[in-house]
Design a protein around this motif. Structure first.
Motif, mmCIF file in Angstrom:
data_model
loop_
_atom_site.group_PDB
_atom_site.id
_atom_site.type_symbol
_atom_site.label_atom_id
_atom_site.label_comp_id
_atom_site.label_asym_id
_atom_site.label_seq_id
_atom_site.Cartn_x
_atom_site.Cartn_y
_atom_site.Cartn_z
ATOM 1 N N VAL A 236 1.149 32.075 15.655
ATOM 2 C CA VAL A 236 0.815 31.572 14.321
ATOM 3 C C VAL A 236 -0.693 31.341 14.231
ATOM 4 O O VAL A 236 -1.353 31.776 13.278
ATOM 5 C CB VAL A 236 1.597 30.274 14.023
ATOM 6 C CG1 VAL A 236 1.059 29.602 12.755
ATOM 7 C CG2 VAL A 236 3.083 30.574 13.861
ATOM 8 N N LEU A 237 -1.245 30.661 15.234
ATOM 9 C CA LEU A 237 -2.672 30.369 15.212
ATOM 10 C C LEU A 237 -3.505 31.642 15.349
ATOM 11 O O LEU A 237 -4.582 31.746 14.757
ATOM 12 C CB LEU A 237 -3.023 29.384 16.322
ATOM 13 C CG LEU A 237 -2.477 27.959 16.147
ATOM 14 C CD1 LEU A 237 -2.872 27.088 17.325
ATOM 15 C CD2 LEU A 237 -2.940 27.330 14.843
ATOM 16 N N GLU A 238 -3.023 32.619 16.135
ATOM 17 C CA GLU A 238 -3.789 33.866 16.249
ATOM 18 C C GLU A 238 -3.943 34.539 14.897
ATOM 19 O O GLU A 238 -5.042 34.964 14.513
ATOM 20 C CB GLU A 238 -3.140 34.835 17.236
ATOM 21 C CG GLU A 238 -3.994 36.088 17.402
ATOM 22 C CD GLU A 238 -3.335 37.259 18.107
ATOM 23 O OE1 GLU A 238 -3.821 38.400 17.918
ATOM 24 O OE2 GLU A 238 -2.336 37.060 18.826
ATOM 25 N N ASN A 239 -2.869 34.649 14.167
ATOM 26 C CA ASN A 239 -2.938 35.318 12.869
ATOM 27 C C ASN A 239 -3.767 34.535 11.855
ATOM 28 O O ASN A 239 -4.591 35.107 11.137
ATOM 29 C CB ASN A 239 -1.524 35.557 12.337
ATOM 30 C CG ASN A 239 -0.875 36.771 12.967
ATOM 31 O OD1 ASN A 239 -1.209 37.903 12.658
ATOM 32 N ND2 ASN A 239 0.051 36.535 13.890
ATOM 33 N N LEU A 240 -3.564 33.228 11.818
ATOM 34 C CA LEU A 240 -4.344 32.417 10.882
ATOM 35 C C LEU A 240 -5.826 32.468 11.222
ATOM 36 O O LEU A 240 -6.679 32.549 10.336
ATOM 37 C CB LEU A 240 -3.845 30.970 10.907
ATOM 38 C CG LEU A 240 -2.443 30.721 10.364
ATOM 39 C CD1 LEU A 240 -2.032 29.281 10.628
ATOM 40 C CD2 LEU A 240 -2.369 31.032 8.872
ATOM 41 N N GLY A 241 -6.148 32.425 12.527
ATOM 42 C CA GLY A 241 -7.541 32.433 12.938
ATOM 43 C C GLY A 241 -8.208 33.780 12.759
ATOM 44 O O GLY A 241 -9.410 33.855 12.483
ATOM 45 N N THR A 242 -7.461 34.865 12.908
ATOM 46 C CA THR A 242 -8.025 36.181 12.641
ATOM 47 C C THR A 242 -8.341 36.305 11.152
ATOM 48 O O THR A 242 -9.348 36.896 10.762
ATOM 49 C CB THR A 242 -7.051 37.288 13.065
ATOM 50 O OG1 THR A 242 -6.650 37.063 14.417
ATOM 51 C CG2 THR A 242 -7.691 38.659 12.968
ATOM 52 N N ALA A 243 -7.499 35.711 10.337
ATOM 53 C CA ALA A 243 -7.730 35.713 8.897
ATOM 54 C C ALA A 243 -8.913 34.841 8.515
ATOM 55 O O ALA A 243 -9.724 35.203 7.662
ATOM 56 C CB ALA A 243 -6.475 35.237 8.167
ATOM 57 N N ASN A 244 -9.028 33.672 9.179
ATOM 58 C CA ASN A 244 -10.020 32.689 8.755
ATOM 59 C C ASN A 244 -10.203 31.668 9.875
ATOM 60 O O ASN A 244 -9.523 30.660 9.934
ATOM 61 C CB ASN A 244 -9.538 32.002 7.478
ATOM 62 C CG ASN A 244 -10.632 31.246 6.765
ATOM 63 O OD1 ASN A 244 -11.471 30.622 7.385
ATOM 64 N ND2 ASN A 244 -10.608 31.285 5.442
ATOM 65 N N MET A 245 -11.141 31.952 10.769
ATOM 66 C CA MET A 245 -11.303 31.124 11.968
ATOM 67 C C MET A 245 -11.644 29.675 11.628
ATOM 68 O O MET A 245 -11.102 28.742 12.229
ATOM 69 C CB MET A 245 -12.386 31.717 12.868
ATOM 70 C CG MET A 245 -12.646 30.913 14.133
ATOM 71 S SD MET A 245 -13.865 31.715 15.184
ATOM 72 C CE MET A 245 -14.333 30.351 16.242
ATOM 73 N N ALA A 246 -12.520 29.461 10.673
ATOM 74 C CA ALA A 246 -12.936 28.100 10.336
ATOM 75 C C ALA A 246 -11.777 27.286 9.778
ATOM 76 O O ALA A 246 -11.573 26.121 10.140
ATOM 77 C CB ALA A 246 -14.083 28.144 9.328
ATOM 78 N N PHE A 247 -10.998 27.882 8.896
ATOM 79 C CA PHE A 247 -9.850 27.214 8.273
ATOM 80 C C PHE A 247 -8.792 26.903 9.334
ATOM 81 O O PHE A 247 -8.151 25.846 9.325
ATOM 82 C CB PHE A 247 -9.287 28.137 7.200
ATOM 83 C CG PHE A 247 -8.376 27.488 6.195
ATOM 84 C CD1 PHE A 247 -8.065 26.134 6.233
ATOM 85 C CD2 PHE A 247 -7.814 28.254 5.170
ATOM 86 C CE1 PHE A 247 -7.223 25.557 5.290
ATOM 87 C CE2 PHE A 247 -6.967 27.687 4.220
ATOM 88 C CZ PHE A 247 -6.676 26.336 4.289
ATOM 89 N N ILE B 222 4.040 35.494 9.575
ATOM 90 C CA ILE B 222 2.769 34.773 9.594
ATOM 91 C C ILE B 222 1.609 35.754 9.423
ATOM 92 O O ILE B 222 0.584 35.418 8.812
ATOM 93 C CB ILE B 222 2.607 33.946 10.887
ATOM 94 C CG1 ILE B 222 1.364 33.050 10.795
ATOM 95 C CG2 ILE B 222 2.539 34.825 12.121
ATOM 96 C CD1 ILE B 222 1.358 32.082 9.636
ATOM 97 N N GLY B 223 1.775 36.979 9.914
ATOM 98 C CA GLY B 223 0.730 37.978 9.706
ATOM 99 C C GLY B 223 0.541 38.283 8.231
ATOM 100 O O GLY B 223 -0.586 38.343 7.724
ATOM 101 N N GLU B 224 1.648 38.454 7.537
ATOM 102 C CA GLU B 224 1.588 38.742 6.095
ATOM 103 C C GLU B 224 0.994 37.563 5.333
ATOM 104 O O GLU B 224 0.155 37.739 4.442
ATOM 105 C CB GLU B 224 2.995 39.051 5.583
ATOM 106 C CG GLU B 224 3.054 39.395 4.105
ATOM 107 C CD GLU B 224 4.465 39.703 3.629
ATOM 108 O OE1 GLU B 224 4.646 39.897 2.416
ATOM 109 O OE2 GLU B 224 5.389 39.751 4.481
ATOM 110 N N PHE B 225 1.422 36.349 5.694
ATOM 111 C CA PHE B 225 0.901 35.161 5.013
ATOM 112 C C PHE B 225 -0.603 35.014 5.247
ATOM 113 O O PHE B 225 -1.383 34.780 4.317
ATOM 114 C CB PHE B 225 1.621 33.909 5.515
ATOM 115 C CG PHE B 225 1.023 32.623 5.018
ATOM 116 C CD1 PHE B 225 1.299 32.157 3.744
ATOM 117 C CD2 PHE B 225 0.137 31.897 5.813
ATOM 118 C CE1 PHE B 225 0.722 30.982 3.274
ATOM 119 C CE2 PHE B 225 -0.450 30.726 5.354
ATOM 120 C CZ PHE B 225 -0.154 30.261 4.077
ATOM 121 N N ALA B 226 -1.024 35.150 6.498
ATOM 122 C CA ALA B 226 -2.433 34.966 6.832
ATOM 123 C C ALA B 226 -3.309 35.994 6.129
ATOM 124 O O ALA B 226 -4.371 35.658 5.583
ATOM 125 C CB ALA B 226 -2.625 35.047 8.351
ATOM 126 N N ALA B 227 -2.869 37.254 6.145
ATOM 127 C CA ALA B 227 -3.649 38.314 5.507
ATOM 128 C C ALA B 227 -3.703 38.133 3.992
ATOM 129 O O ALA B 227 -4.724 38.414 3.360
ATOM 130 C CB ALA B 227 -3.048 39.682 5.857
#
Length: 579
Positions: free
Chosen positions: A111-122, A44-49
């Protein structure tokens, strides 16, 4: 700026603070084996980044736009969300019977931590869906679950929560949206929903095929206040018996808010039943809607606290990168008068270490809370109670930390931090909403000193401070903070009036959160000394030492404020205070 996922620190927190290996010993979570956990965190880190982070800046600049009743997102958002669904990330902790993987809530938080670090609004889009799944899974009928959960779990459909109304604000009991029973026709047994809701996150968009709104409304002759509220599921598109989508329900997005931050997250004003044809279905029992919604809200409060970790991590990484690149002035006291990178200046070091220590402390508290929630799911009543105590801490202190760290990030950038092009200001603007929604941080503190202070006749909180004090005997300042928290709690339960407790609630919430975070960081440091995460040995020792030596003593200093009482707040009348 892109970011590098904090994979190793996340794995450390998941193992040490959440205790994932212990959770995997239970049959329900047996799939959470070490290889699986590492694959999820890294994946999920790789996907989010790779897919969500590049959209962060364009989302802030262009934002969501309402066009002819439909909210449109900038180019790239639809494809990124589709890939998120295709790869199964939305289903991590979803119920197995409806297509989920049934993994611990802890991993859903990651999952949410990585996605939110990448893009909090999304990230607010899947975050609200997770809450809707939780509410329907616990309170929905078998028919509703079969109808809505499979596609909510997959992410093909998204979910929202609809509480706030213009006249009600945080006073949910003052809502006026109505639900009128339908006694005949094709919709017999359902309800006509009519009313308006505001601040509905991702209430309208074009990324998911359907939007499932969970709406609080009042039945005819329902009791006044919160005792007369029911919960209804109101889909954007009606769902046919075969599961396919039917006609558009009688609901619409009236407008979207123009906000300080999270511009790619459409915050909608939603209108239900303009033509008296909006159809909803009851979730749970009549007049018990707030209980069902709180299942969703408690989940959301932890995930909002997670946002403090997310924005803190992103702001910290950007500040470190800038401090290494920006060359300015000679090091004070150095015989070499050559200019150095600002990371070498003492006050910049102080800010950077504070950012790092606070972010890691909030992360440790987040995963400790998630682990307690998972244990509660497995039937551990003590862990369930502790998770309830921890929830207002991670929501309130975690989001306060997000603001402080983002603010420090602007400061590290100096004048360039005040310039939008660097992106440092966006982190601060995005962070500012988190202490407000899902119950303001003041409301979280009130919850702590009322409901949570009394939980299990005070034992739920008392055992927490006792555990910290016992485990921190080799860290006298942390042990003393735990003792201070216990002293304040006893004063609040025995001598303080209601006003006194509420007046001291915010400093007490901060004290207790810092105590738990410091304890959990100490556990991480001990695990590293025992051989865990050797790659973090040097940096973790520095950040934990900073937290224990500087942040914990600050929290001890709040004891006086927590026990000052309410008298000084009311020496002036309201007119005098405002005048």
């Amino acid at each position: 700026m892109t970011y590098t996922p904090a994979t190793q620190d996340q794995l450390l927190a998941i193992r040490v603070n959440a205790g994932i290996d212990d959770l995997a010993n239970n049959e329900k979570f047996a799939a959470a084996e070490p290889d699986m956990v590492e694959a999820i965190v890294a994946g999920i880190g790789e996907f989010a980044a790779g897919e969500w982070a590049p959209l962060n800046r364009i989302g802030d600049i262009e934002g969501a736009k309402l066009e002819n009743g439909v909210v449109r997102l900038p180019d790239g958002f639809a494809e990124a969300y589709a890939h998120y669904v295709e790869q199964g990330w939305n289903a991590i902790s979803g119920p197995v019977g409806f297509g989920g993987q049934g993994l611990p809530f802890t991993l859903s938080c990651n999952v949410l931590e990585n996605l939110g670090t990448a893009n909090m609004a999304f990230n607010l889009l899947p975050m609200l869906s997770v809450g809707a799944i939780e509410s329907l899974d616990h309170h929905g009928s078998a028919e509703l679950q079969e109808k809505y959960l499979p596609k909510l779990v997959s992410g093909e459909w998204s979910g929202t929560m609809n509480l706030t109304e213009p006249q009600a604000g945080s006073d949910v009991g003052a809502l006026r949206t109505t639900a009128r029973p339908i006694s005949e026709g094709e919709h017999a047994g359902k309800y006509f929903i009519k009313g308006q809701k505001i601040y509905i996150t991702w209430g309208e968009h074009d990324l998911a095929e359907n939007i499932i709104h969970l709406v609080l409304a009042r039945l005819p002759d329902a009791p006044e206040g919160t005792r007369g509220i029911s919960l209804f599921v109101v889909p954007k598109y009606h769902v046919k018996e075969d599961g396919s989508l039917g006609s558009h329900n009688d609901l619409r997005c009236v407008s979207i808010e123009h906000k300080l931050g999270i511009n790619a997250s459409p915050t909608c004003v939603m209108s239900y039943g303009d033509n008296d044809e909006c159809i909803g279905e009851l979730v749970g029992a009549e007049n018990r809607g707030l209980m069902a919604m709180f299942t969703m809200m408690n989940n959301a409060r932890i995930n909002v606290g997670n946002q403090g970790v997310q924005i803190g991590e992103r702001a910290t990484q950007q500040a470190f990168a800038y401090a290494q690149e920006r060359v300015q002035s000679a090091r004070a006291g150095s015989p070499d008068r050559s200019s150095v990178a600002i990371i070498d200046h003492p006050d910049v070091r102080r800010m950077l270490l504070r950012m790092k220590a606070l972010t890691e402390g909030a992360r440790a508290l987040l995963y400790y809370t998630a682990g307690q929630v998972d244990r509660g799911t497995l039937g551990d009543a003590g862990a369930r109670a502790r998770g309830e105590v921890l929830t207002p801490l991670i929501k309130a202190w975690g989001t306060d930390i997000g603001i402080e760290v983002a603010n420090l990030g602007v400061q590290v950038h100096g004048g360039m931090g005040f310039i939008e092009e660097t992106g440092a200001a966006q982190h601060w603007r995005d962070s500012r909403i988190a202490p407000i929604y899902e119950g303001t941080n003041g409301i979280q503190a009130v919850d702590l000193v009322t409901r949570k202070l009394a939980l299990d006749d005070g034992a739920a909180l008392a055992t927490l401070t006792a555990d910290i004090a016992r485990d921190a005997q080799d860290e006298p300042t942390l042990a003393a903070l735990a003792a201070d928290c216990d002293t304040v709690a006893k004063w609040m339960r025995s001598d303080a009036s209601v006003d006194d407790r509420l007046a001291g609630s915010v400093p007490f919430c901060t004290m207790l959160a810092v105590a738990v975070a410091g304890w959990q960081l100490l556990r991480q440091l001990r695990a590293i000394k025992d051989g865990a995460a050797p790659e973090l040995a040097a940096t973790k020792a520095a950040s934990v030492r900073f937290f224990l030596d500087r942040i914990v003593p600050e929290a001890r200093g709040l004891t006086a404020a927590a026990t000052a009482g309410a008298e000084s707040l009311y020496t002036l009348t309201a007119e005098q205070l405002a005048g």
